[in-house]
Design an enzyme around this catalytic site. Structure first.
Site, PDB file in Angstrom:
ATOM      1  N   LYS A 198       0.842  -1.202   0.000  1.00  0.00           N
ATOM      2  CA  LYS A 198       0.000   0.000   0.000  1.00  0.00           C
ATOM      3  C   LYS A 198       0.875   1.249   0.000  1.00  0.00           C
ATOM      4  CE  LYS A 198      -3.185   2.598   2.976  1.00  0.00           C
ATOM      5  NZ  LYS A 198      -3.871   2.631   4.286  1.00  0.00           N
ATOM      6  N   ASP A 224      -2.300  10.442   3.819  1.00  0.00           N
ATOM      7  CA  ASP A 224      -3.714  10.094   3.960  1.00  0.00           C
ATOM      8  C   ASP A 224      -4.412  11.102   4.861  1.00  0.00           C
ATOM      9  OD1 ASP A 224      -6.167   8.903   4.044  1.00  0.00           O
ATOM     10  OD2 ASP A 224      -5.583   7.342   5.478  1.00  0.00           O
ATOM     11  N   LYS A 263      -9.724  13.138   8.531  1.00  0.00           N
ATOM     12  CA  LYS A 263      -9.234  12.678   9.825  1.00  0.00           C
ATOM     13  C   LYS A 263      -9.154  13.846  10.818  1.00  0.00           C
ATOM     14  CE  LYS A 263      -6.208   8.986   8.048  1.00  0.00           C
ATOM     15  NZ  LYS A 263      -6.735   7.853   8.836  1.00  0.00           N
ATOM     16  N   ASP A 289       1.539   6.240   5.856  1.00  0.00           N
ATOM     17  CA  ASP A 289       0.549   5.336   5.259  1.00  0.00           C
ATOM     18  C   ASP A 289       1.077   4.653   3.995  1.00  0.00           C
ATOM     19  OD1 ASP A 289      -1.868   4.159   5.746  1.00  0.00           O
ATOM     20  OD2 ASP A 289      -3.037   5.590   4.587  1.00  0.00           O
ATOM     21  N   ASP A 313     -12.017   7.402   4.086  1.00  0.00           N
ATOM     22  CA  ASP A 313     -10.806   7.123   4.866  1.00  0.00           C
ATOM     23  C   ASP A 313     -10.488   5.628   4.915  1.00  0.00           C
ATOM     24  OD1 ASP A 313      -8.588   7.773   6.391  1.00  0.00           O
ATOM     25  OD2 ASP A 313      -9.666   7.659   8.293  1.00  0.00           O
ATOM     26  N   GLU A 347      -9.446   3.945   2.408  1.00  0.00           N
ATOM     27  CA  GLU A 347      -8.972   4.014   1.019  1.00  0.00           C
ATOM     28  C   GLU A 347      -7.944   2.956   0.671  1.00  0.00           C
ATOM     29  OE1 GLU A 347      -5.533   5.022   2.995  1.00  0.00           O
ATOM     30  OE2 GLU A 347      -7.555   5.712   3.460  1.00  0.00           O
ATOM     31  N   ARG A 393      -7.833  -0.260   1.085  1.00  0.00           N
ATOM     32  CA  ARG A 393      -8.408  -1.439   0.415  1.00  0.00           C
ATOM     33  C   ARG A 393      -8.864  -1.109  -1.001  1.00  0.00           C
ATOM     34  NH1 ARG A 393     -12.553  -1.689   5.259  1.00  0.00           N
ATOM     35  NH2 ARG A 393     -10.721  -0.648   6.140  1.00  0.00           N
TER      36      ARG A 393
END
Length: 495
Positions: free
Chosen positions: A266, A271, A278, A289, A348, A350, A352
């Site tokens: 990933k 993020d 967030k 991230d 959020d 994201e 996946r």
């Protein structure tokens, strides 16, 4: 730090420091006993005075020990002899590394590998020591105007070992160094801020890695992803001015017909949560991230240095997740590369969304196995804390391999279930699947989401949200799970 291996009597070594171990109660390792004999019991006398704490990992630096050629002797506590374990050994090596870093010895002779650990041979002990010692020298000062320089520390280290198979020991030390190099790359990429380490920067880093080693790299641009139908991945990138990149790495160390292991990392370089923004506190840490992507690049560096006889493909979907006028909105429905439609209930969630398209892309390599690595869910931190990665898989044998590799490397994982009952928590009235499940089991339902895109091959998922970085005074990337992944590939290559 430069490593060499030699045989020799510890008391005769003229290095700046000799590192030996002692057990609680005054028992000595073989090397420490040799120093004690040469010094007419000076080592035992110091221990009898209680100056070395018996807790494993405690250290005591001695100077000018009579009968010992080296000007310094570093005593390292190994705790109780009947409680010696992998962790105790690693802690002892780490403590020795810290003590040596503050010493002016310049070079050292390391004799801790002479201890017997249940189930661990000398090559394992040397590889672990080389990794820990070299990793201890890592510094993140690329963006500081003044570099921190110290005249102290160890530049050269000799592993003192008696063994008939010198080649096996040299290989072990090389592997330890290679893992440390991979960790350093992963840490550096993770620690860089989001305004530096963008998707484009990751692509450039991949190109440099490929140029330095025998690795082939390909970078897919937005137009390429559109042609492939990666609507899920692209939906995450819509709010950002930074163009997404899809990075493909090929390491071909095995036979041409050998099926590759595919690693998917990933790569969300920052993020914000997107429209589902967030909280502001701690949001700076969302630069981490992309630690899954960093671990893939770090692992490739390690296996290339080792020249492992195995074929490995690396896939890194890289993007930012930002709010903006064109950003994906909660309730939007996107179409993945697999053709499955996804209702985005929370922007959020994201990770996946970008991984599912990468997992579909992985099918074209007819893989022997696929492992994805992602800082995916806060729920995994709630379940397991920061010490271990969460492991979920559609194949128990593959999961067992990864668990064993985690134990051997000290980079542990713990398996969670992804039973069919959890799939019932992923239902949408408007699309094939929502991107979040109902309340509870957040780490598991995230894996269940990914599992719908991995039915063509053996697959495992590592949720590294807990161990990928540290907060607080020691804030920084850990480089994990580079050690686990590298050990997994070493073991696969040996089959």
């Amino acid at each position: 730090m430069e490593f060499t291996i030699k045989a020799g009597s510890p008391e005769k070594l003229k290095n700046g420091c000799v590192v030996v171990g002692a057990f609680a109660g005054g028992d000595l390792t073989v090397a420490a006993r040799a120093l004690d004999n040469a010094s007419d019991g000076a080592i035992a006398a110091v221990l009898a005075q209680g100056d070395l704490d018996e807790k494993a990992g405690s250290t005591l630096m001695l100077h000018a020990v009579r009968g010992v050629a080296a000007p310094r002797v570093l005593l390292v506590s190994l705790g109780k002899a009947d409680a010696l374990s992998d962790k105790v050994y690693r802690d002892a090596v780490g403590a020795a590394a810290k003590a040596l870093a503050g010493s002016a010895a310049g070079d050292a002779a390391f004799c801790l590998a002479d201890i017997d650990i249940p189930g661990r041979d000398l090559p394992w002990r040397l590889a672990q020591a080389a990794q820990i010692l070299k990793d201890s020298t890592y510094r993140c000062d690329e963006l500081k105007s003044k570099k921190e320089e110290s005249k102290k520390g160890i530049k050269k280290l000799v592993f003192v070992a008696r063994h008939k198979d010198a080649a096996a020991l040299e290989t072990a030390v090389l592997r330890g160094e290679a893992v440390a190099d991979g960790l350093a790359l992963a840490k550096t990429l993770g620690n860089l801020p989001g305004n530096v380490c963008t998707p484009g920067y990751l692509a450039t880093a991949a190109k440099k890695l490929a140029k330095d080693h025998k690795i082939k790299v390909e970078i897919l641009e937005r137009a390429d992803m559109e042609k492939l139908g990666m609507g899920s991945l692209l939906s995450v990138s819509r709010g950002s001015h930074e163009p997404p990149k899809f990075i493909i790495l090929h390491y071909k160390g095995g036979k041409a017909k050998d099926k590759p292991v595919v690693l998917v990392g990933k790569g969300v370089t920052f993020d914000s949560g997107g429209i589902s923004l967030k909280p502001g506190e701690g949001m700076d840490e969302m630069k981490y991230d992309m630690c899954g992507a960093a671990s893939v690049l770090g692992t490739f560096k390690a296996i290339a240095r080792m020249e492992l006889p195995i074929n490995v493909v690396g896939l890194i979907p890289a993007t930012e997740n930002m709010p903006g006028g064109s950003a994906t909105k909660p309730g939007d429905i996107v179409t993945s590369m697999s053709g499955q439609t996804i209702e985005v209930l929370n922007t959020d969630a994201e990770g996946r969304l970008i991984l599912c398209d990468a997992l579909t892309y992985a099918e074209r390599f007819d893989p022997a196995a696929v492992v994805d690595i992602a800082t995916l869910t806060g729920a995994c931190i709630i379940a397991l804390g920061n010490a271990t990665s969460g492991l979920m898989a559609n194949d128990d044998a593959l999961a067992a391999e990864l668990l064993a590799s985690g134990q051997a490397s000290g980079d542990k994982a713990w398996q969670l279930p992804i039973w069919d009952e959890y799939q019932e928590m992923l239902k949408s009235n408007f699309a094939d699947i929502p991107n979040i499940g109902t309340k509870g089991a957040g780490a598991i339902t995230a894996a269940c989401f990914l599992a719908r895109f991995t039915k063509a091959y053996k697959w495992a998922h590592l949720d590294i949200a807990g161990p990928a970085w540290k907060s607080g005074a020691e804030k920084g990337s850990t480089g994990r799970p580079v050690p686990l992944l590298t050990q997994f590939l070493i073991d696969r290559a040996a089959e």
